[in-house]
Write an enzyme that holds these catalytic residues in place. Structure first.
Site, PDB file in Angstrom:
ATOM      1  N   PRO A   1       2.581 -17.544   2.650  1.00  0.00           N
ATOM      2  CA  PRO A   1       2.922 -17.694   4.061  1.00  0.00           C
ATOM      3  C   PRO A   1       1.754 -17.449   5.021  1.00  0.00           C
ATOM      4  O   PRO A   1       0.926 -16.574   4.777  1.00  0.00           O
ATOM      5  CB  PRO A   1       4.014 -16.638   4.287  1.00  0.00           C
ATOM      6  CG  PRO A   1       3.858 -15.676   3.160  1.00  0.00           C
ATOM      7  CD  PRO A   1       3.345 -16.473   1.997  1.00  0.00           C
ATOM      8  N   ASN A   2       1.752 -18.253   6.048  1.00  0.00           N
ATOM      9  CA  ASN A   2       0.802 -18.164   7.174  1.00  0.00           C
ATOM     10  C   ASN A   2      -0.600 -18.659   6.833  1.00  0.00           C
ATOM     11  O   ASN A   2      -1.453 -18.737   7.722  1.00  0.00           O
ATOM     12  CB  ASN A   2       0.736 -16.727   7.739  1.00  0.00           C
ATOM     13  CG  ASN A   2       2.081 -16.267   8.258  1.00  0.00           C
ATOM     14  OD1 ASN A   2       2.667 -16.945   9.090  1.00  0.00           O
ATOM     15  ND2 ASN A   2       2.597 -15.168   7.751  1.00  0.00           N
TER      16      ASN A   2
ATOM     17  N   ARG B   1      -5.708 -18.502  12.885  1.00  0.00           N
ATOM     18  CA  ARG B   1      -5.168 -17.165  12.627  1.00  0.00           C
ATOM     19  C   ARG B   1      -6.279 -16.134  12.453  1.00  0.00           C
ATOM     20  O   ARG B   1      -7.079 -16.248  11.508  1.00  0.00           O
ATOM     21  CB  ARG B   1      -4.366 -17.272  11.335  1.00  0.00           C
ATOM     22  CG  ARG B   1      -3.727 -16.017  10.882  1.00  0.00           C
ATOM     23  CD  ARG B   1      -3.154 -16.188   9.490  1.00  0.00           C
ATOM     24  NE  ARG B   1      -2.561 -14.940   9.095  1.00  0.00           N
ATOM     25  CZ  ARG B   1      -2.321 -14.591   7.853  1.00  0.00           C
ATOM     26  NH1 ARG B   1      -2.618 -15.412   6.862  1.00  0.00           N
ATOM     27  NH2 ARG B   1      -1.802 -13.431   7.599  1.00  0.00           N
TER      28      ARG B   1
ATOM     29  N   TYR C   1     -10.077 -13.707   8.789  1.00  0.00           N
ATOM     30  CA  TYR C   1      -9.953 -14.745   7.760  1.00  0.00           C
ATOM     31  C   TYR C   1     -11.012 -15.848   7.847  1.00  0.00           C
ATOM     32  O   TYR C   1     -11.035 -16.736   6.996  1.00  0.00           O
ATOM     33  CB  TYR C   1      -8.551 -15.369   7.834  1.00  0.00           C
ATOM     34  CG  TYR C   1      -7.454 -14.356   7.565  1.00  0.00           C
ATOM     35  CD1 TYR C   1      -7.352 -13.739   6.318  1.00  0.00           C
ATOM     36  CD2 TYR C   1      -6.539 -14.000   8.553  1.00  0.00           C
ATOM     37  CE1 TYR C   1      -6.367 -12.796   6.064  1.00  0.00           C
ATOM     38  CE2 TYR C   1      -5.548 -13.056   8.303  1.00  0.00           C
ATOM     39  CZ  TYR C   1      -5.473 -12.461   7.060  1.00  0.00           C
ATOM     40  OH  TYR C   1      -4.501 -11.528   6.806  1.00  0.00           O
TER      41      TYR C   1
ATOM     42  N   ASN D   1      -3.008 -17.134  -3.986  1.00  0.00           N
ATOM     43  CA  ASN D   1      -3.132 -16.256  -2.831  1.00  0.00           C
ATOM     44  C   ASN D   1      -1.719 -16.177  -2.254  1.00  0.00           C
ATOM     45  O   ASN D   1      -1.311 -17.053  -1.486  1.00  0.00           O
ATOM     46  CB  ASN D   1      -4.126 -16.810  -1.808  1.00  0.00           C
ATOM     47  CG  ASN D   1      -4.281 -15.862  -0.617  1.00  0.00           C
ATOM     48  OD1 ASN D   1      -3.533 -14.892  -0.472  1.00  0.00           O
ATOM     49  ND2 ASN D   1      -5.257 -16.134   0.232  1.00  0.00           N
TER      50      ASN D   1
ATOM     51  N   ALA E   1       1.137 -12.443   2.326  1.00  0.00           N
ATOM     52  CA  ALA E   1       1.943 -11.229   2.536  1.00  0.00           C
ATOM     53  C   ALA E   1       2.887 -10.945   1.363  1.00  0.00           C
ATOM     54  O   ALA E   1       3.214  -9.783   1.100  1.00  0.00           O
ATOM     55  CB  ALA E   1       2.733 -11.355   3.829  1.00  0.00           C
TER      56      ALA E   1
ATOM     57  N   GLU F   1      -5.848 -13.883  -9.013  1.00  0.00           N
ATOM     58  CA  GLU F   1      -5.388 -13.505  -7.665  1.00  0.00           C
ATOM     59  C   GLU F   1      -6.560 -13.629  -6.698  1.00  0.00           C
ATOM     60  O   GLU F   1      -7.654 -13.118  -6.981  1.00  0.00           O
ATOM     61  CB  GLU F   1      -4.874 -12.060  -7.696  1.00  0.00           C
ATOM     62  CG  GLU F   1      -4.441 -11.551  -6.335  1.00  0.00           C
ATOM     63  CD  GLU F   1      -3.908 -10.112  -6.375  1.00  0.00           C
ATOM     64  OE1 GLU F   1      -3.867  -9.502  -7.469  1.00  0.00           O
ATOM     65  OE2 GLU F   1      -3.553  -9.610  -5.300  1.00  0.00           O
TER      66      GLU F   1
ATOM     67  N   HIS G   1      -7.768 -13.387  -2.463  1.00  0.00           N
ATOM     68  CA  HIS G   1      -7.527 -13.095  -1.042  1.00  0.00           C
ATOM     69  C   HIS G   1      -8.808 -13.359  -0.282  1.00  0.00           C
ATOM     70  O   HIS G   1      -9.893 -13.008  -0.762  1.00  0.00           O
ATOM     71  CB  HIS G   1      -7.128 -11.624  -0.832  1.00  0.00           C
ATOM     72  CG  HIS G   1      -5.867 -11.273  -1.555  1.00  0.00           C
ATOM     73  ND1 HIS G   1      -4.634 -11.645  -1.093  1.00  0.00           N
ATOM     74  CD2 HIS G   1      -5.669 -10.624  -2.724  1.00  0.00           C
ATOM     75  CE1 HIS G   1      -3.720 -11.225  -1.954  1.00  0.00           C
ATOM     76  NE2 HIS G   1      -4.321 -10.609  -2.953  1.00  0.00           N
TER      77      HIS G   1
ATOM     78  N   ARG H   1      -7.809  -2.664   4.159  1.00  0.00           N
ATOM     79  CA  ARG H   1      -7.067  -2.863   5.412  1.00  0.00           C
ATOM     80  C   ARG H   1      -5.897  -1.858   5.490  1.00  0.00           C
ATOM     81  O   ARG H   1      -5.975  -0.800   4.881  1.00  0.00           O
ATOM     82  CB  ARG H   1      -6.624  -4.324   5.490  1.00  0.00           C
ATOM     83  CG  ARG H   1      -7.823  -5.282   5.494  1.00  0.00           C
ATOM     84  CD  ARG H   1      -7.400  -6.721   5.509  1.00  0.00           C
ATOM     85  NE  ARG H   1      -6.611  -7.013   6.708  1.00  0.00           N
ATOM     86  CZ  ARG H   1      -5.875  -8.134   6.838  1.00  0.00           C
ATOM     87  NH1 ARG H   1      -5.860  -9.035   5.874  1.00  0.00           N
ATOM     88  NH2 ARG H   1      -5.173  -8.325   7.940  1.00  0.00           N
TER      89      ARG H   1
HETATM   90  C1  DQA Z   1      -4.379 -12.375   2.493  1.00  0.00           C
HETATM   91  C2  DQA Z   1      -4.233 -10.858   2.686  1.00  0.00           C
HETATM   92  C3  DQA Z   1      -2.779 -10.477   2.910  1.00  0.00           C
HETATM   93  O1  DQA Z   1      -2.669  -9.072   3.104  1.00  0.00           O
HETATM   94  C4  DQA Z   1      -2.226 -11.163   4.144  1.00  0.00           C
HETATM   95  O2  DQA Z   1      -0.865 -10.881   4.305  1.00  0.00           O
HETATM   96  C5  DQA Z   1      -2.487 -12.620   4.155  1.00  0.00           C
HETATM   97  C6  DQA Z   1      -3.751 -13.139   3.645  1.00  0.00           C
HETATM   98  C7  DQA Z   1      -5.847 -12.810   2.398  1.00  0.00           C
HETATM   99  O3  DQA Z   1      -6.093 -13.924   1.931  1.00  0.00           O
HETATM  100  O4  DQA Z   1      -6.749 -12.067   2.817  1.00  0.00           O
HETATM  101  O5  DQA Z   1      -1.675 -13.394   4.676  1.00  0.00           O
HETATM  102  O6  DQA Z   1      -3.745 -12.743   1.277  1.00  0.00           O
END
Ligand code: DQA
Length: 143
Positions: free
Chosen positions: A10-11, A18, A23, A74, A77, A98, A100, A107
């Site tokens: 998501p997002n 964003r 990011y 990825n 959240a 995994e 990110h 964080r």
């Molecule tokens: C994320 C890190 C997560 O904590 C966050 O909720 C994201 C992006 C990252 O790519 O840094 O949406 O996965």
């Protein structure tokens, strides 16, 4: 040719707009292009997807059985909340990486737990878009 599924949670469709200070300014389309180029150079095939819906991600993970040779995820959240994604990944008998963009461990405390990490062959966090490249290179080595 080895086939890799790349899932984004998501997002991540909002990348570019964003929180660029966290990011970066690359869009998800830019990252998709980078993954395609990298995969081509490594002689691998990639299927790159994003969803804001936990159930859709679970469906995609379930359907990956027998179709893909490796998975890069990825989960955004959902990394920190989703037992459902954890359980779906457990049914998959291919290497899981995994990724990110940021480093969640540096964080807020609620980002310190990952339900993906215990199942991952490798974690790349805090390398920005390059984490996806590192993930593909790792899968090339493992497969
Ligand atoms: C994320 C890190 C997560 O904590 C966050 O909720 C994201 C992006 C990252 O790519 O840094 O949406 O996965």
């Amino acid at each position: 040719m080895k086939k890799v599924l790349i899932l984004n949670g998501p997002n991540l469709n909002m990348l570019g707009l964003r929180e660029p200070e966290v990011y970066g300014d690359r869009t998800l389309d830019d990252i998709k292009g980078l993954c395609r180029e990298t995969a081509q150079a490594l002689d691998m095939a990639v299927d790159f997807r994003q969803s804001n819906h936990e159930g859709e991600l679970v469906d995609w993970i379930q359907a990956a059985r027998g179709v893909f040779d490796g998975l890069i995820i990825n989960a955004a959240a959902y990394t920190h909340t989703s037992v459902a994604i954890h359980d779906a990944l457990k049914c998959l008998d291919v290497p899981i990486i995994e990724v990110h963009l940021s480093n969640p461990k540096e964080r807020e405390e609620f980002r310190h737990i990952s339900y993906i990490e215990p199942l991952a062959a490798e974690v790349y966090a805090g390398h920005g878009a390059k984490g996806y490249v590192l993930g593909l290179e790792k899968l090339k080595e493992l497969l």
